[in-house]
Write a protein that holds these residues in place. Structure first.
Motif, PDB file in Angstrom:
ATOM      1  N   ILE A  96       0.598  -1.174  -0.135  1.00  0.00           N
ATOM      2  CA  ILE A  96       0.441  -0.003  -0.059  1.00  0.00           C
ATOM      3  C   ILE A  96       1.170   1.443   0.521  1.00  0.00           C
ATOM      4  O   ILE A  96       1.490   1.537   1.281  1.00  0.00           O
ATOM      5  CB  ILE A  96      -1.224  -0.123   1.420  1.00  0.00           C
ATOM      6  N   ASP A  97       0.548   2.442  -1.056  1.00  0.00           N
ATOM      7  CA  ASP A  97       1.404   3.496  -1.017  1.00  0.00           C
ATOM      8  C   ASP A  97      -0.151   4.982  -1.115  1.00  0.00           C
ATOM      9  O   ASP A  97      -1.063   4.272  -2.279  1.00  0.00           O
ATOM     10  CB  ASP A  97       1.888   3.291  -2.204  1.00  0.00           C
ATOM     11  N   ARG A 116      -2.446  10.202  -5.012  1.00  0.00           N
ATOM     12  CA  ARG A 116      -3.152   9.088  -4.811  1.00  0.00           C
ATOM     13  C   ARG A 116      -2.689   8.118  -3.953  1.00  0.00           C
ATOM     14  O   ARG A 116      -1.323   8.416  -3.550  1.00  0.00           O
ATOM     15  CB  ARG A 116      -3.349   8.629  -6.769  1.00  0.00           C
ATOM     16  N   ALA A 117      -3.633   7.099  -3.895  1.00  0.00           N
ATOM     17  CA  ALA A 117      -3.702   6.122  -2.930  1.00  0.00           C
ATOM     18  C   ALA A 117      -3.885   4.679  -3.917  1.00  0.00           C
ATOM     19  O   ALA A 117      -4.082   4.866  -5.100  1.00  0.00           O
ATOM     20  CB  ALA A 117      -4.756   6.060  -1.998  1.00  0.00           C
ATOM     21  N   VAL A 118      -1.938   3.677  -4.099  1.00  0.00           N
ATOM     22  CA  VAL A 118      -2.345   2.777  -4.282  1.00  0.00           C
ATOM     23  C   VAL A 118      -2.186   1.536  -3.369  1.00  0.00           C
ATOM     24  O   VAL A 118      -1.197   1.666  -2.871  1.00  0.00           O
ATOM     25  CB  VAL A 118      -0.988   2.536  -5.260  1.00  0.00           C
ATOM     26  N   PHE A 119      -3.073  -0.058  -4.083  1.00  0.00           N
ATOM     27  CA  PHE A 119      -2.833  -0.649  -3.385  1.00  0.00           C
ATOM     28  C   PHE A 119      -2.223  -1.985  -4.575  1.00  0.00           C
ATOM     29  O   PHE A 119      -3.067  -2.217  -5.386  1.00  0.00           O
ATOM     30  CB  PHE A 119      -4.283  -0.801  -2.828  1.00  0.00           C
ATOM     31  N   SER A 120      -1.090  -2.485  -4.451  1.00  0.00           N
ATOM     32  CA  SER A 120      -0.808  -2.977  -5.573  1.00  0.00           C
ATOM     33  C   SER A 120      -0.328  -4.542  -5.928  1.00  0.00           C
ATOM     34  O   SER A 120      -0.868  -5.045  -3.490  1.00  0.00           O
ATOM     35  CB  SER A 120       0.766  -2.921  -5.559  1.00  0.00           C
ATOM     36  N   VAL A 121      -1.112  -5.729  -5.826  1.00  0.00           N
ATOM     37  CA  VAL A 121      -1.646  -6.466  -5.741  1.00  0.00           C
ATOM     38  C   VAL A 121       0.025  -7.349  -6.023  1.00  0.00           C
ATOM     39  O   VAL A 121       0.296  -7.203  -7.829  1.00  0.00           O
ATOM     40  CB  VAL A 121      -2.554  -7.661  -5.866  1.00  0.00           C
ATOM     41  N   PHE A 122       0.603  -8.463  -5.721  1.00  0.00           N
ATOM     42  CA  PHE A 122       1.414  -9.261  -6.223  1.00  0.00           C
ATOM     43  C   PHE A 122       1.094 -11.265  -6.198  1.00  0.00           C
ATOM     44  O   PHE A 122       0.967 -10.988  -5.344  1.00  0.00           O
ATOM     45  CB  PHE A 122       3.314  -9.215  -5.520  1.00  0.00           C
ATOM     46  N   ARG A 123       1.448 -11.724  -7.671  1.00  0.00           N
ATOM     47  CA  ARG A 123       1.701 -13.069  -7.630  1.00  0.00           C
ATOM     48  C   ARG A 123       2.724 -13.849  -6.857  1.00  0.00           C
ATOM     49  O   ARG A 123       2.511 -14.775  -5.546  1.00  0.00           O
ATOM     50  CB  ARG A 123       1.842 -13.616  -8.107  1.00  0.00           C
ATOM     51  N   ARG A 124       3.737 -13.355  -6.940  1.00  0.00           N
ATOM     52  CA  ARG A 124       4.689 -13.273  -5.786  1.00  0.00           C
ATOM     53  C   ARG A 124       5.913 -12.071  -5.501  1.00  0.00           C
ATOM     54  O   ARG A 124       5.682 -10.765  -6.370  1.00  0.00           O
ATOM     55  CB  ARG A 124       5.909 -14.199  -6.941  1.00  0.00           C
ATOM     56  N   ALA A 125       6.548 -11.733  -3.795  1.00  0.00           N
ATOM     57  CA  ALA A 125       7.059 -10.905  -3.571  1.00  0.00           C
ATOM     58  C   ALA A 125       8.082 -10.021  -4.676  1.00  0.00           C
ATOM     59  O   ALA A 125       7.916  -8.764  -4.814  1.00  0.00           O
ATOM     60  CB  ALA A 125       7.290 -10.720  -2.487  1.00  0.00           C
ATOM     61  N   SER A 126       8.734 -10.806  -5.337  1.00  0.00           N
ATOM     62  CA  SER A 126      10.090 -10.471  -6.141  1.00  0.00           C
ATOM     63  C   SER A 126       9.552  -9.484  -7.589  1.00  0.00           C
ATOM     64  O   SER A 126      10.837  -9.497  -8.208  1.00  0.00           O
ATOM     65  CB  SER A 126      11.371 -11.437  -6.445  1.00  0.00           C
ATOM     66  N   GLU A 127       8.337  -9.796  -8.164  1.00  0.00           N
ATOM     67  CA  GLU A 127       7.458  -9.498  -9.211  1.00  0.00           C
ATOM     68  C   GLU A 127       7.258  -8.076  -8.968  1.00  0.00           C
ATOM     69  O   GLU A 127       6.344  -7.318  -8.132  1.00  0.00           O
ATOM     70  CB  GLU A 127       6.438 -10.752  -9.646  1.00  0.00           C
ATOM     71  N   ILE A 164      -5.419  -0.957 -12.515  1.00  0.00           N
ATOM     72  CA  ILE A 164      -4.802  -1.071 -13.822  1.00  0.00           C
ATOM     73  C   ILE A 164      -4.039  -2.119 -13.208  1.00  0.00           C
ATOM     74  O   ILE A 164      -3.507  -2.487 -12.698  1.00  0.00           O
ATOM     75  CB  ILE A 164      -3.803   0.071 -12.981  1.00  0.00           C
ATOM     76  N   SER A 165      -3.462  -3.166 -14.688  1.00  0.00           N
ATOM     77  CA  SER A 165      -2.995  -4.567 -14.803  1.00  0.00           C
ATOM     78  C   SER A 165      -0.801  -3.769 -14.866  1.00  0.00           C
ATOM     79  O   SER A 165      -1.057  -2.490 -14.450  1.00  0.00           O
ATOM     80  CB  SER A 165      -3.059  -4.960 -16.383  1.00  0.00           C
ATOM     81  N   ALA A 166      -0.554  -5.238 -15.245  1.00  0.00           N
ATOM     82  CA  ALA A 166       0.976  -4.908 -14.600  1.00  0.00           C
ATOM     83  C   ALA A 166       1.248  -4.125 -15.980  1.00  0.00           C
ATOM     84  O   ALA A 166       2.688  -3.759 -15.924  1.00  0.00           O
ATOM     85  CB  ALA A 166       1.001  -6.797 -15.026  1.00  0.00           C
ATOM     86  N   THR A 167       1.190  -4.355 -17.277  1.00  0.00           N
ATOM     87  CA  THR A 167       1.101  -3.725 -18.574  1.00  0.00           C
ATOM     88  C   THR A 167       0.533  -2.253 -18.344  1.00  0.00           C
ATOM     89  O   THR A 167       1.357  -1.344 -19.333  1.00  0.00           O
ATOM     90  CB  THR A 167       0.542  -3.733 -19.431  1.00  0.00           C
TER      91      THR A 167
END
Length: 124
Positions: free
Chosen positions: A58-59, A64-75, A97-100
């Motif tokens: 969470i940033d 803006r405020a952003v909640f980012s979701v990861f499949r793995r922590a290193s990605e 927003i997608s990864a791209t």
């Protein structure tokens, strides 16, 4: 032995007059309120239980405020859920927003915006 009697407050004898400082307000940041965060974390919990997501970040930025979701922590994040109040009167302040970098959905209501990644509720 101390020369202080039992009736005297020991903390009062060492008190120093300090100048009054004005409280500096914290920098303005955009945050998710409790209801928004609850809805996002409920979705996150279901996706973790399904084994699709593993980590989040969470940033809270100035704009803006952003909640980012990861499949793995290193990605890189697979999804970013953003709240940008500057867009509240235009396209809507919530977006997924997608990864791209492609904006999958934008709108005024968080519930409807999250339907794009919430498969359980999106099935018709």
């Amino acid at each position: 032995m101390s020369s202080i009697s039992e009736d005297t407050d020991p903390s009062g004898s060492h008190a120093v007059a300090r100048p009054a400082t004005t409280a500096v307000p914290p920098p303005n940041r955009v945050t998710f309120n409790r209801l928004e965060l609850n809805r996002i974390l409920n979705l996150y919990g279901r996706m973790v239980a399904d084994g699709e997501w593993r980590d989040y970040a969470i940033d809270f930025l100035k704009d803006r405020a952003v909640f980012s979701v990861f499949r793995r922590a290193s990605e890189v994040p697979i999804y970013r859920i953003e709240k940008d109040p500057r867009l509240a009167r235009k396209q809507g302040m919530y977006s997924v927003i997608s990864a791209t970098g492609l904006i999958l959905r934008r709108g005024h209501e968080l519930e409807r915006v999250l339907l794009v990644i919430d498969r359980k509720l999106a099935v018709v």
